[in-house]
Design an enzyme around this catalytic site. Structure first.
Site, PDB file in Angstrom:
ATOM      1  N   PRO A 255      42.960  45.803  38.901  1.00 42.19           N
ATOM      2  CA  PRO A 255      42.646  45.375  40.278  1.00 42.19           C
ATOM      3  C   PRO A 255      41.440  44.445  40.391  1.00 42.19           C
ATOM      4  CG  PRO A 255      41.837  47.583  39.917  1.00 42.19           C
ATOM      5  CD  PRO A 255      42.557  47.196  38.655  1.00 42.19           C
ATOM      6  N   CYS A 256      41.596  43.213  39.937  1.00 42.11           N
ATOM      7  CA  CYS A 256      40.507  42.245  40.067  1.00 42.11           C
ATOM      8  C   CYS A 256      40.227  41.927  41.533  1.00 42.11           C
ATOM      9  CB  CYS A 256      40.797  40.980  39.271  1.00 42.11           C
ATOM     10  SG  CYS A 256      42.440  40.290  39.528  1.00 42.11           S
ATOM     11  N   HIS A 257      41.192  42.212  42.421  1.00 43.81           N
ATOM     12  CA  HIS A 257      40.958  41.966  43.845  1.00 43.81           C
ATOM     13  C   HIS A 257      39.909  42.921  44.411  1.00 43.81           C
ATOM     14  CE1 HIS A 257      44.193  44.988  43.554  1.00 43.81           C
ATOM     15  NE2 HIS A 257      43.726  45.478  44.683  1.00 43.81           N
TER      16      HIS A 257
END
Length: 293
Positions: A255-257
């Site tokens: 989850p780089c977001h």
């Protein structure tokens, strides 16, 4: 290699689920296209050819909150609110055993990393199967080895050709085979938020350390690039961490977001800021809905 093919709906096996999935995907697209202007319940329902009451029930069941509440999560100050209210200290998350596995509601992730020597060979000897799939965040390009998903890209902002070129250039010596059916179960788990999704992380050792830290961030929560740098024992490497976050090949599942600037700004996002904003709103909405259940 032919990059154009039909998209696969990952809920084809369940007609009602597939129908609702398509409704929500289209509704999110309409909301995001109109943002920051709100879209009325009546307009959304009309676009879906449903009554307002029926559409609201379907949307709330899938996302966890009403369309109006979901749109509030798309506001500019939502990222700042997340930092105030749902900031995750990664050292704590790792200490209690979250590192290496993460729950996204009923989704369970298992992952393994490619060895540095294999990574240095730039994918030589690997067969990577790929396909296009529908997702709540637009069309997605998924790729996987026999061990798990190694790539997940979103083409809503970049287009299909750019997404394909981006992903294939990461492992230029690999053999790429179009075979959506082979990886569909993992993709279905990823976007259906249930079951098990396996990941095969193909990256340099430093990148994998950063991606492992990202996996420790719970759904609906966020952290900062500097906190990630501290969690991996390199507090001064904030810029390098940001680069590694941006090179994450398996968006959404890694989850780089959920990585934000200290100021609360969204920062960049490899597949476009509208996609990042929609992902954060989607997770916050589901977290709120789960808390009320």
């Amino acid at each position: 290699m032919q990059a154009i093919s039909r998209s696969v709906n990952v809920t084809d096996g369940n007609p009602e689920r597939a129908y609702h999935y398509a409704v929500i995907r289209r509704a999110i697209e309409i909301i995001d296209a109109a943002w920051p202007e709100p879209v009325s319940l009546e307009r959304l329902a009309a676009e879906m050819k449903m009554s307002p009451a029926h559409f609201q029930r379907v949307f709330s069941r899938w996302v966890g909150v009403s369309p109006k509440r979901y749109q509030q999560y798309l506001a500019l100050d939502h990222a700042r609110a997340l930092l105030r209210e749902r900031f995750t200290t990664l050292e704590t998350a790792q200490a209690v055993g979250l590192s290496g596995s993460g729950r996204l509601h009923d989704l369970f992730l298992r992952w393994e990393a490619m060895s540095p020597g294999d990574y240095a060979r730039r994918g030589a000897g690997l067969t990577i199967r790929w396909g296009w799939f529908d997702s709540p965040f637009g069309e997605a390009l998924a790729m996987g080895t026999e061990r798990g998903l190694c790539g997940l890209a979103f083409a809503a902002e970049t287009g299909r050709a750019a997404a394909m070129e981006d992903m294939t250039s990461r492992w230029p010596e690999a053999r790429f085979v179009e075979d959506a059916a082979a990886i569909a179960p993992w993709v279905e788990a990823a976007f259906g938020l249930s079951g098990e999704a396996r990941l095969h992380l193909i990256g340099a050792p430093f990148q994998i350390k950063v991606w492992e830290a990202l996996l420790a961030i719970p759904s609906g929560h966020v952290t900062t690039y500097s906190a990630i740098a501290g969690a991996i024992g390199q507090p001064r490497a904030v810029r390098a961490v940001g680069t590694a976050v941006g090179r994450n090949p398996v968006s959404w599942l890694i989850p780089c977001h959920r990585a934000l600037r200290k100021t609360g700004g969204l920062g960049g996002y490899h597949w476009g800021l509208p996609v990042k904003r929609a992902m954060l709103a989607f997770e916050s909405a589901r977290a709120e809905g789960a808390a009320k259940a």
